[in-house]
Design a protein around this motif. Sequence first.
Motif, PDB file in Angstrom:
ATOM      1  N   GLU A 189      74.653  24.535 -96.991  1.00 37.00           N
ATOM      2  CA  GLU A 189      74.829  25.280 -98.237  1.00 37.00           C
ATOM      3  C   GLU A 189      73.935  26.506 -98.323  1.00 37.00           C
ATOM      4  OE1 GLU A 189      75.230  23.302-101.883  1.00 37.00           O
ATOM      5  OE2 GLU A 189      76.302  21.571-101.064  1.00 37.00           O
ATOM      6  N   GLY A 190      73.077  26.714 -97.337  1.00 37.29           N
ATOM      7  CA  GLY A 190      72.224  27.895 -97.325  1.00 37.29           C
ATOM      8  C   GLY A 190      71.134  27.866 -98.373  1.00 37.29           C
ATOM      9  N   GLU A 191      70.690  26.683 -98.779  1.00 35.18           N
ATOM     10  CA  GLU A 191      69.651  26.553 -99.794  1.00 35.18           C
ATOM     11  C   GLU A 191      68.440  25.813 -99.234  1.00 35.18           C
ATOM     12  OE1 GLU A 191      69.540  27.992-102.552  1.00 35.18           O
ATOM     13  OE2 GLU A 191      71.606  28.610-102.915  1.00 35.18           O
ATOM     14  N   PRO A 192      67.228  26.274 -99.568  1.00 39.71           N
ATOM     15  CA  PRO A 192      66.040  25.634 -99.003  1.00 39.71           C
ATOM     16  C   PRO A 192      65.657  24.325 -99.672  1.00 39.71           C
ATOM     17  CG  PRO A 192      65.407  27.453-100.426  1.00 39.71           C
ATOM     18  CD  PRO A 192      66.902  27.491-100.332  1.00 39.71           C
ATOM     19  N   LEU A 193      66.014  24.154-100.939  1.00 33.54           N
ATOM     20  CA  LEU A 193      65.573  22.988-101.698  1.00 33.54           C
ATOM     21  C   LEU A 193      66.743  22.340-102.419  1.00 33.54           C
ATOM     22  CD1 LEU A 193      62.368  24.555-103.360  1.00 33.54           C
ATOM     23  CD2 LEU A 193      62.501  23.260-101.208  1.00 33.54           C
ATOM     24  N   GLY A 194      66.661  21.038-102.587  1.00 25.40           N
ATOM     25  CA  GLY A 194      67.672  20.295-103.327  1.00 25.40           C
ATOM     26  C   GLY A 194      67.026  19.248-104.202  1.00 25.40           C
ATOM     27  N   VAL A 195      67.755  18.765-105.184  1.00 27.25           N
ATOM     28  CA  VAL A 195      67.260  17.750-106.103  1.00 27.25           C
ATOM     29  C   VAL A 195      68.040  16.463-105.865  1.00 27.25           C
ATOM     30  CG1 VAL A 195      67.023  17.072-108.520  1.00 27.25           C
ATOM     31  CG2 VAL A 195      66.515  19.421-107.816  1.00 27.25           C
ATOM     32  N   VAL A 196      67.308  15.380-105.671  1.00 23.92           N
ATOM     33  CA  VAL A 196      67.920  14.094-105.337  1.00 23.92           C
ATOM     34  C   VAL A 196      68.406  13.406-106.606  1.00 23.92           C
ATOM     35  CG1 VAL A 196      67.539  11.844-104.260  1.00 23.92           C
ATOM     36  CG2 VAL A 196      66.436  13.879-103.317  1.00 23.92           C
ATOM     37  N   THR A 197      69.632  12.912-106.554  1.00 22.90           N
ATOM     38  CA  THR A 197      70.216  12.208-107.697  1.00 22.90           C
ATOM     39  C   THR A 197      69.942  10.712-107.656  1.00 22.90           C
ATOM     40  OG1 THR A 197      72.287  12.000-106.474  1.00 22.90           O
ATOM     41  CG2 THR A 197      72.060  13.898-107.950  1.00 22.90           C
ATOM     42  N   ALA A 198      69.901  10.159-106.449  1.00 25.97           N
ATOM     43  CA  ALA A 198      69.674   8.718-106.307  1.00 25.97           C
ATOM     44  C   ALA A 198      69.318   8.419-104.858  1.00 25.97           C
ATOM     45  CB  ALA A 198      70.909   7.926-106.713  1.00 25.97           C
ATOM     46  N   ILE A 199      68.570   7.336-104.666  1.00 28.81           N
ATOM     47  CA  ILE A 199      68.339   6.796-103.334  1.00 28.81           C
ATOM     48  C   ILE A 199      69.391   5.717-103.119  1.00 28.81           C
ATOM     49  CG2 ILE A 199      66.718   5.642-101.804  1.00 28.81           C
ATOM     50  CD1 ILE A 199      64.449   6.759-103.552  1.00 28.81           C
ATOM     51  N   ALA A 200      70.215   5.922-102.118  1.00 28.32           N
ATOM     52  CA  ALA A 200      71.393   5.085-101.944  1.00 28.32           C
ATOM     53  C   ALA A 200      71.036   3.630-101.709  1.00 28.32           C
ATOM     54  CB  ALA A 200      72.232   5.603-100.780  1.00 28.32           C
ATOM     55  N   GLY A 201      71.874   2.749-102.257  1.00 24.07           N
ATOM     56  CA  GLY A 201      71.777   1.339-101.938  1.00 24.07           C
ATOM     57  C   GLY A 201      72.324   1.080-100.548  1.00 24.07           C
ATOM     58  N   ALA A 202      71.894  -0.018 -99.935  1.00 23.31           N
ATOM     59  CA  ALA A 202      72.304  -0.297 -98.560  1.00 23.31           C
ATOM     60  C   ALA A 202      72.631  -1.771 -98.380  1.00 23.31           C
ATOM     61  CB  ALA A 202      71.203   0.107 -97.583  1.00 23.31           C
ATOM     62  N   SER A 203      73.662  -2.025 -97.597  1.00 26.31           N
ATOM     63  CA  SER A 203      74.015  -3.377 -97.171  1.00 26.31           C
ATOM     64  C   SER A 203      74.072  -3.385 -95.649  1.00 26.31           C
ATOM     65  CB  SER A 203      75.382  -3.794 -97.721  1.00 26.31           C
ATOM     66  OG  SER A 203      75.396  -3.794 -99.121  1.00 26.31           O
ATOM     67  N   ARG A 204      73.527  -4.441 -95.039  1.00 27.18           N
ATOM     68  CA  ARG A 204      73.611  -4.582 -93.589  1.00 27.18           C
ATOM     69  C   ARG A 204      74.257  -5.927 -93.269  1.00 27.18           C
ATOM     70  NH1 ARG A 204      67.669  -2.075 -91.861  1.00 27.18           N
ATOM     71  NH2 ARG A 204      68.173   0.050 -92.527  1.00 27.18           N
ATOM     72  N   LEU A 205      75.221  -5.871 -92.375  1.00 28.21           N
ATOM     73  CA  LEU A 205      75.988  -7.045 -92.005  1.00 28.21           C
ATOM     74  C   LEU A 205      75.864  -7.305 -90.513  1.00 28.21           C
ATOM     75  CD1 LEU A 205      79.374  -6.203 -93.788  1.00 28.21           C
ATOM     76  CD2 LEU A 205      77.414  -7.402 -94.769  1.00 28.21           C
ATOM     77  N   SER A 206      75.947  -8.584 -90.152  1.00 31.18           N
ATOM     78  CA  SER A 206      76.135  -8.990 -88.759  1.00 31.18           C
ATOM     79  C   SER A 206      77.521  -9.604 -88.655  1.00 31.18           C
ATOM     80  CB  SER A 206      75.060 -10.001 -88.342  1.00 31.18           C
ATOM     81  OG  SER A 206      75.298 -10.453 -87.021  1.00 31.18           O
ATOM     82  N   VAL A 207      78.321  -9.096 -87.735  1.00 33.70           N
ATOM     83  CA  VAL A 207      79.701  -9.549 -87.583  1.00 33.70           C
ATOM     84  C   VAL A 207      79.861 -10.154 -86.190  1.00 33.70           C
ATOM     85  CG1 VAL A 207      82.129  -8.900 -87.687  1.00 33.70           C
ATOM     86  CG2 VAL A 207      80.456  -7.675 -89.093  1.00 33.70           C
ATOM     87  N   THR A 208      80.299 -11.417 -86.142  1.00 34.41           N
ATOM     88  CA  THR A 208      80.519 -12.102 -84.869  1.00 34.41           C
ATOM     89  C   THR A 208      82.012 -12.325 -84.674  1.00 34.41           C
ATOM     90  OG1 THR A 208      78.389 -13.241 -85.032  1.00 34.41           O
ATOM     91  CG2 THR A 208      79.998 -14.152 -83.488  1.00 34.41           C
ATOM     92  N   VAL A 209      82.532 -11.790 -83.586  1.00 34.07           N
ATOM     93  CA  VAL A 209      83.961 -11.906 -83.264  1.00 34.07           C
ATOM     94  C   VAL A 209      84.078 -12.767 -82.009  1.00 34.07           C
ATOM     95  CG1 VAL A 209      86.087 -10.655 -82.750  1.00 34.07           C
ATOM     96  CG2 VAL A 209      84.329  -9.603 -84.208  1.00 34.07           C
ATOM     97  N   THR A 210      84.903 -13.807 -82.067  1.00 32.92           N
ATOM     98  CA  THR A 210      85.062 -14.699 -80.920  1.00 32.92           C
ATOM     99  C   THR A 210      86.507 -14.695 -80.434  1.00 32.92           C
ATOM    100  OG1 THR A 210      85.361 -16.575 -82.437  1.00 32.92           O
ATOM    101  CG2 THR A 210      83.171 -16.229 -81.539  1.00 32.92           C
ATOM    102  N   GLY A 211      86.635 -14.647 -79.121  1.00 37.98           N
ATOM    103  CA  GLY A 211      87.947 -14.691 -78.484  1.00 37.98           C
ATOM    104  C   GLY A 211      87.924 -15.661 -77.320  1.00 37.98           C
ATOM    105  N   GLU A 212      88.485 -15.250 -76.182  1.00 37.85           N
ATOM    106  CA  GLU A 212      88.520 -16.128 -75.020  1.00 37.85           C
ATOM    107  C   GLU A 212      88.325 -15.300 -73.757  1.00 37.85           C
ATOM    108  OE1 GLU A 212      91.160 -19.915 -73.918  1.00 37.85           O
ATOM    109  OE2 GLU A 212      92.322 -18.053 -73.981  1.00 37.85           O
ATOM    110  N   ALA A 213      87.387 -15.725 -72.921  1.00 38.15           N
ATOM    111  CA  ALA A 213      87.159 -15.034 -71.646  1.00 38.15           C
ATOM    112  C   ALA A 213      88.334 -15.292 -70.706  1.00 38.15           C
ATOM    113  CB  ALA A 213      85.864 -15.513 -71.014  1.00 38.15           C
ATOM    114  N   GLY A 214      88.574 -14.360 -69.820  1.00 42.07           N
ATOM    115  CA  GLY A 214      89.651 -14.514 -68.842  1.00 42.07           C
ATOM    116  C   GLY A 214      89.507 -13.480 -67.747  1.00 42.07           C
TER     117      GLY A 214
END
Length: 410
Positions: A189-214
Amino acid sequence: MIDELGAISASPDHLTRLFLTPEHRRAADIVARWMAEAGLAVSEDAMGTVRGHWHPAGRDAPRLLIGSHIDTVVNAGKYDGPMGVILGILAVQEMVRAGFRPPYGIDVLAFGDEEGTRFPTTLSASSAVAGVFPPASLAAVDAEGISLRDALVAYGKNPDEIPAAAYDPGKVIAYVEAHIEQGPVLEAEGEPLGVVTAIAGASRLSVTVTGEAGHAGTVPMRMRRDALLGASEMALAVERIAKADPHGMVATVGRMHVEPGSINVIPSRVVFTIDLRSSSDMSRREALTRFEREAHRIADQRHLGVVISAFHEVATVPCYRDLQLRLRNAVADLGHRAPSLPSGAGHDGQAMSKLCPIGMLFVRCRNGVSHNPAEYTSPDDMGLAAAALIRFIERFQLPQLDSSTGGAPT
């Protein structure tokens, strides 16, 4: 000042300065010296936070808090954290030099453990200042098996005195932090300074996917249960969900572990992570629901199993509207427009919001690069940030900030 702190590292080849290490001690001592030279009284609490105190109206007057952190990630840049501490010191130094006598005091704070790099903790120093430090965190251990409690003792602190680090909420007006943006928006945006509206919330997930070796050469494509292809489709699904969100949501698949990991074997199990952030908690929760539905649809279609578990959840922290307005006006006084933008990264303000209203000023960084030796913010932009902080302090009155209205003046 940036360069002097940037030279303090556990490695001669790159910048690494972890919480409660000898390098942290050296940096804290330098910051304490700068505070004293600026005309501030200096103290240090039981979590190692260096505090510079300027109280022209007396110790019992309410105070404005300005700060950031001096610990780093491994192989860090020089600006993330220390710049905010230095700008606070310089702003108060100018107030002292000019003979400014506000009816409130200012404390400049140099926190540690914002990055959460050494211990499986984060924001422990600012949490202590805010009065919300969880005592169970003292048992956390680093990679060498040293507990946070033992590290504090080795640093010369008494962990039993941590409760005394907390401010009296009735004597704190607000917490304000200047920080590099760690993103590309201000540069775009070509601007040196900005004003923060909020510090974002965060979620972290672990996802396990199982199939079959072959066997990679003998199992027909139509008969495969390939866990990696299913996980990849799920990763693309979370990308689509984030892109469709109107609140600037971001989603990252940062790790993906494939088993058995052989070049000629169909993957049978994949574990991957998702980091999902948004400035709207409702939007983030809805996205998590959509992803879970999509992941199970993909698993059913590919005859795979999927298990999703959450291991980290942080709520969005809004910056107070009154403080946003005051910071924006301070930037406007310098002839610049300060765009409004959320922070996708975490900051000490998340802990400090439990104590008082918070505000944040972002400073442009080159190419949006952070947590990287290439991190850079120009002297001109840092100078404008210092000037904006000075204008903010000069015009700061004792506001009535009401948390029930999100910071609207009452």
